[in-house]
Structure formats: C-alpha cells, structure tokens
Design a protein around this motif. Structure first.
Motif, PDB file in Angstrom:
ATOM      1  N   GLY A   1       0.787  -1.230   0.000  1.00  0.00           N
ATOM      2  CA  GLY A   1       0.000   0.000   0.000  1.00  0.00           C
ATOM      3  C   GLY A   1       0.815   1.274   0.000  1.00  0.00           C
ATOM      4  O   GLY A   1       0.278   2.365   0.167  1.00  0.00           O
ATOM      5  N   VAL A   2       2.122   1.160  -0.169  1.00  0.00           N
ATOM      6  CA  VAL A   2       2.992   2.330  -0.184  1.00  0.00           C
ATOM      7  C   VAL A   2       3.252   2.667  -1.648  1.00  0.00           C
ATOM      8  O   VAL A   2       4.131   2.097  -2.291  1.00  0.00           O
ATOM      9  CB  VAL A   2       4.317   2.057   0.570  1.00  0.00           C
ATOM     10  CG1 VAL A   2       5.171   3.321   0.623  1.00  0.00           C
ATOM     11  CG2 VAL A   2       4.023   1.554   1.980  1.00  0.00           C
ATOM     12  N   LYS A   3       2.447   3.611  -2.167  1.00  0.00           N
ATOM     13  CA  LYS A   3       2.469   3.897  -3.599  1.00  0.00           C
ATOM     14  C   LYS A   3       2.910   5.313  -3.943  1.00  0.00           C
ATOM     15  O   LYS A   3       3.453   5.548  -5.016  1.00  0.00           O
ATOM     16  CB  LYS A   3       1.090   3.619  -4.192  1.00  0.00           C
ATOM     17  CG  LYS A   3       0.702   2.155  -4.043  1.00  0.00           C
ATOM     18  CD  LYS A   3      -0.673   1.867  -4.564  1.00  0.00           C
ATOM     19  CE  LYS A   3      -0.977   0.389  -4.322  1.00  0.00           C
ATOM     20  NZ  LYS A   3      -2.285   0.001  -4.737  1.00  0.00           N
ATOM     21  N   GLU A   4       2.672   6.239  -3.072  1.00  0.00           N
ATOM     22  CA  GLU A   4       3.043   7.639  -3.333  1.00  0.00           C
ATOM     23  C   GLU A   4       4.564   7.799  -3.252  1.00  0.00           C
ATOM     24  O   GLU A   4       5.194   7.234  -2.343  1.00  0.00           O
ATOM     25  CB  GLU A   4       2.382   8.569  -2.324  1.00  0.00           C
ATOM     26  CG  GLU A   4       0.874   8.574  -2.397  1.00  0.00           C
ATOM     27  CD  GLU A   4       0.359   9.096  -3.727  1.00  0.00           C
ATOM     28  OE1 GLU A   4       0.955  10.053  -4.266  1.00  0.00           O
ATOM     29  OE2 GLU A   4      -0.624   8.530  -4.235  1.00  0.00           O
ATOM     30  N   PRO A   5       5.160   8.560  -4.163  1.00  0.00           N
ATOM     31  CA  PRO A   5       6.613   8.729  -4.157  1.00  0.00           C
ATOM     32  C   PRO A   5       7.183   9.203  -2.810  1.00  0.00           C
ATOM     33  O   PRO A   5       8.205   8.683  -2.357  1.00  0.00           O
ATOM     34  CB  PRO A   5       6.862   9.767  -5.255  1.00  0.00           C
ATOM     35  CG  PRO A   5       5.699   9.610  -6.185  1.00  0.00           C
ATOM     36  CD  PRO A   5       4.532   9.252  -5.300  1.00  0.00           C
TER      37      PRO A   5
END
Length: 90
Positions: free
Chosen positions: A46-50
């Motif tokens: 769930g860690v998708k944002e830069p």
C-alpha cells in the motif's frame, strides 16, 4: 517495548499509519522483517506515493544497518543510542 511493536510505531512516526494494517496482514511486524523488505514490495503493502516510498526506503535502510550491527540481542534502534520507540524524521 517488544520488537513486534516497533514496526507499526515506526511507520506511524514517519506518517505511514495508513499502511500499518497492510504490514501486519503481511506478517511484517519485527525489525528483521522490515530489514528484508525490498522496494518492489512497497506497492503490495500500500505504499504507492513517491514521498511515502522515500520515507519507507530511508526507514528500511536505517533498520538494515541496525539489524546487521545488532549482536547484543537488544531491540534495534535506527537512531543509534536514542529510544527504540520511535524514529525522528529529519
């Protein structure tokens, strides 16, 4: 504090509280688990944002250094001699 409580606490401290449940569901609950985490696993957790990926990357790197150098059996502290309960963002 037990080692299995450190990862959720660290994630919350760096602003990733929204993925704590994903890490727990995946069994990523100890510093050793976090030290084994690879960048290609971030999206599945769930860690998708830069910006979030960058925070997690630096956390994992600090944990890897501590786990690698931890011969005493104590809880690793990615911030050296500071408290094991949290990580400070610079």
């Amino acid at each position: 504090m037990p080692k299995q409580n450190l990862v959720p606490k660290w994630l919350e401290t760096i602003g990733l509280s929204h993925v704590v449940q994903n890490f727990e569901d995946a069994g990523m609950i100890s510093p050793n688990d976090l030290a084994e985490l690879e960048v290609n696993h971030y999206s599945a957790l769930g860690v998708k944002e830069p910006g979030d990926r960058k925070k997690l990357f630096y956390l994992v790197q600090r944990v890897k250094m501590e786990v690698k150098g931890d011969k005493s059996g104590k809880n690793p502290s990615p911030m050296g001699s500071e408290s094991n309960d949290h990580i400070h963002e610079s």
